[in-house]
Design a protein around this motif. Sequence first.
Motif, short mmCIF file in Angstrom:
data_model
loop_
_atom_site.label_atom_id
_atom_site.label_comp_id
_atom_site.label_asym_id
_atom_site.label_seq_id
_atom_site.Cartn_x
_atom_site.Cartn_y
_atom_site.Cartn_z
N VAL A 1 39.12 51.51 30.75
CA VAL A 1 38.92 50.98 29.39
C VAL A 1 37.57 50.07 29.45
N ARG A 2 36.56 50.52 28.68
CA ARG A 2 35.33 49.79 28.88
C ARG A 2 34.78 49.30 27.64
N PRO A 3 34.85 48.09 27.45
CA PRO A 3 34.18 47.53 26.06
C PRO A 3 32.67 47.52 26.53
N VAL A 4 32.04 47.77 25.21
CA VAL A 4 30.49 48.01 25.30
C VAL A 4 30.21 47.08 24.30
N PHE A 5 29.78 45.78 24.39
CA PHE A 5 29.15 45.02 23.33
C PHE A 5 27.68 44.64 23.57
N PRO A 6 27.14 44.46 22.18
CA PRO A 6 25.64 44.15 22.31
C PRO A 6 25.47 42.81 23.22
N GLY A 7 24.43 42.87 24.05
CA GLY A 7 24.25 41.59 24.69
C GLY A 7 24.96 41.39 26.09
N ARG A 8 25.70 42.41 26.22
CA ARG A 8 26.24 42.64 27.58
C ARG A 8 25.63 44.01 28.32
N GLY A 9 26.03 44.08 29.52
CA GLY A 9 25.72 45.37 30.08
C GLY A 9 26.00 46.80 29.64
N CYS A 10 25.15 47.66 29.51
CA CYS A 10 25.75 48.71 28.85
C CYS A 10 26.16 49.87 29.83
N LEU A 11 26.71 50.99 29.17
CA LEU A 11 27.31 52.01 30.16
C LEU A 11 26.19 52.65 31.06
N ASN B 112 48.27 48.55 39.58
CA ASN B 112 47.09 47.50 39.69
C ASN B 112 45.98 47.80 38.57
N TRP B 113 45.50 46.62 38.15
CA TRP B 113 44.20 46.69 37.33
C TRP B 113 43.19 46.21 37.99
N LEU B 114 41.95 46.72 37.89
CA LEU B 114 40.71 46.15 38.50
C LEU B 114 39.64 45.79 37.54
N SER B 115 39.10 44.63 37.47
CA SER B 115 38.30 44.10 36.44
C SER B 115 36.85 44.49 37.00
N LEU B 116 35.92 44.70 36.41
CA LEU B 116 34.50 44.96 36.80
C LEU B 116 33.49 44.22 35.63
N LYS B 117 32.63 43.49 36.11
CA LYS B 117 31.58 42.80 35.27
C LYS B 117 30.29 43.73 35.37
N VAL B 118 29.78 43.97 34.06
CA VAL B 118 28.48 44.79 34.05
C VAL B 118 27.28 43.90 33.73
N GLN B 119 26.27 43.99 34.55
CA GLN B 119 25.36 43.26 34.50
C GLN B 119 24.04 44.02 33.59
N ASP C 160 39.09 36.45 24.42
CA ASP C 160 38.23 35.55 25.52
C ASP C 160 37.11 36.43 25.95
N ASP C 161 36.00 35.77 26.38
CA ASP C 161 34.91 36.50 26.86
C ASP C 161 35.39 37.44 28.14
N GLU C 162 36.50 36.96 29.06
CA GLU C 162 36.70 37.73 30.05
C GLU C 162 37.30 39.32 29.62
N TYR C 163 37.80 39.17 28.28
CA TYR C 163 38.46 40.28 27.81
C TYR C 163 37.42 41.51 28.01
N LEU C 164 36.07 41.10 28.11
CA LEU C 164 35.12 42.38 27.71
C LEU C 164 34.70 43.16 29.27
N ASP C 165 35.49 42.67 30.20
CA ASP C 165 35.06 43.27 31.35
C ASP C 165 35.49 44.80 31.46
N HIS C 166 34.96 45.52 32.01
CA HIS C 166 35.44 47.05 32.31
C HIS C 166 36.61 46.70 33.11
N ARG C 167 37.71 47.81 32.72
CA ARG C 167 38.97 47.62 33.49
C ARG C 167 39.14 49.05 34.05
N LEU C 168 39.75 49.21 35.25
CA LEU C 168 40.40 50.37 35.74
C LEU C 168 41.92 50.18 36.11
N PHE C 169 42.84 51.09 35.56
CA PHE C 169 44.33 51.18 35.81
C PHE C 169 44.40 52.17 36.72
N ASP C 170 44.99 51.63 38.19
CA ASP C 170 45.30 52.52 39.14
C ASP C 170 46.91 52.98 38.92
#
Lengths: 127, 482
Positions: free
Chosen positions: B334-344, B420-427, B405-415
């Motif tokens: 599940v990957r949010p992509v928002f303006p002003g954030r790192g892109c795909l 387990n959920w893994l969160s990734l911040k994109v620069q 919240d801002d944290e909600y915009l991290d990319h998420r991977l569900f195993d």
Amino acid sequence: MNTVVALSPGVAEAVQELEGFSSEGVGLEPDGSGGAYVTIPIELGPSWSAGAAPLTFHLPFNYPAASPYPYYLPGNLNLADPWPPALQRIQWRNQNVIQVSLRHNNWDPHRDRVLGCILQVKEWLQR
Amino acid sequence: MSALRISGKDYAALNRHLFRPDRDEYGAVILAGRSDVRELPTFLAREVHLLDETEFTAGEYGYRQIAPHVLAKLGNRAAEQKLSLFTCHSHPTATDRNRLSVPDLEAHERVFPHLLDIVDGGAVGGITFGLESAAGEIWAPDAEPQALSHVDIVGASSDQLFPDPRHDVETDLRFDRQARMFGAEGQAKLRNSTIAVIGAGGGGSMVIEQLAHLGVGRLLAVDYDVVKTHNLSRVMGATPEDATHGRKKVDVARDLVSRIDPTIDFQGIDGDLADGPVAQRVASADFIFLCTDTITSRLVANAIVHAHFIPMIQIGAKVDLLNKGAIESIYVAVRPVFPGRGCLACAGLIDPTALQREAATDEERQAQNYLNLPEVIDPSVVTLNGVAASVATNLMLMNIVGLADDEYLDHRLFDAQTGNWLSLKVQSDLGCRWCGSNDKSAFGLGSSAWLPVRIGEPDPPAPVASSRFARWLPWRRKRPSR
């Protein structure tokens, strides 16, 4: 009748770069979606049956996000043994061609350009 | 009327600059692109210049003014970049009501005609920000000044700033229970939203179903595919008859939505996001769900997000198999992509080789597979789609009703095997052509940005070449004689 050719900005820019590189000009056949089949004359090494040949490749509408690959030489060319695995004789667009399967594995669309690839392919074909 | 859109990240910086503990007035200049595909012409804040005390100084006529050399410098930059220019300042005592003052309007009369000359083609405008409000006017070349409708803040929690508070609205009884969580205002925001769903298959049909239950006002579903028998295990609303008759997935989605809420304005597009007109339609939405598995559509949607400031969530499920068919990993993305954030693209999720492969014809793909590798058909399971669709739709809901919240915009991977959920911040890569801060970036350019889509072509396409090269053309002998 004049033909209006619609190319995407990335493809148009690439064609311009290639025209600057090739003293013999560049062949261009739009693919109908903003991309083009491009042909550029290239010198071949001594192992080949001809000293030069046209190298053709497809630049898709979303180039340079998409990397250019593969490249094609006319099918009537021959090469002294050994025939390398990167070359395959195939039918492409209803013609016998030699597919040159040289891929740019770390293509960076912000930095890399097809002209750089052509120079690498040219160097490889001149061995 | 026009609107201004600004990324949540840029608005946070602007807000911190404009509203300080000393409650004084502060100023900024926004250089903006323009999107003409939305209902209201919309300016997009591409550059936000926060002015210091030497640039926003004591006024000759009013309390404060932007120094003339600053306006000249930024006006010239707007002209070079083909952008519009907005002067901004705070009304620190204004909360949810705000107006341009008489001195503000008089300053516009004095300055904007000259500024229009400098900007040379773009519009100029003046905006005053209150704590929860914004008011402004826009001068375009050869047109009467127009009021700014509102400011859209496109962040983790989206928000809108108007000159006056919005009136309370009543909620339909069918939404009573959910509106008890996010209020009648939140329900009204859903009803006023246009949501685009790209791909109406396993994941997309679930998103569409949930959006219909939530009560969004307008749904735009894009898919060129038809229902096949092997889709029936995953596509919501699809029946064996649909597979037998090869019904379009968007038609199945239309029926599904109509059964849930016939008042929803459903627009099904039997097409491909990589085609220019379809991409333009999608760029007019308020939110995008990307539920396809092609990298080509990923590239286009990613570009729309950053060029037009439309938030998006990309979803997918992946089952990796080892050589002999054993499972290596099962995960949901599940990957949010928002303006002003790192892109795909910055996240390495747009593979140039995959784009090339998708652009090739079947014949070319077959020729390129000279090692004769067997075609791999990916596994696909409804429960994995369900996890992705629900998490993504929930994020959209939190975003639109202003609870994320801002944290909600991290990319998420569900195993799926461990839960387990893994969160990734994109620069964001500053040099990125989609989201980067550079002159070639599409960020905030709106309708003048290049979208990586197929473009129209005269029929039939004909070979062309410089004459000195004609002897090389392998297709030349096939050209019709004149």
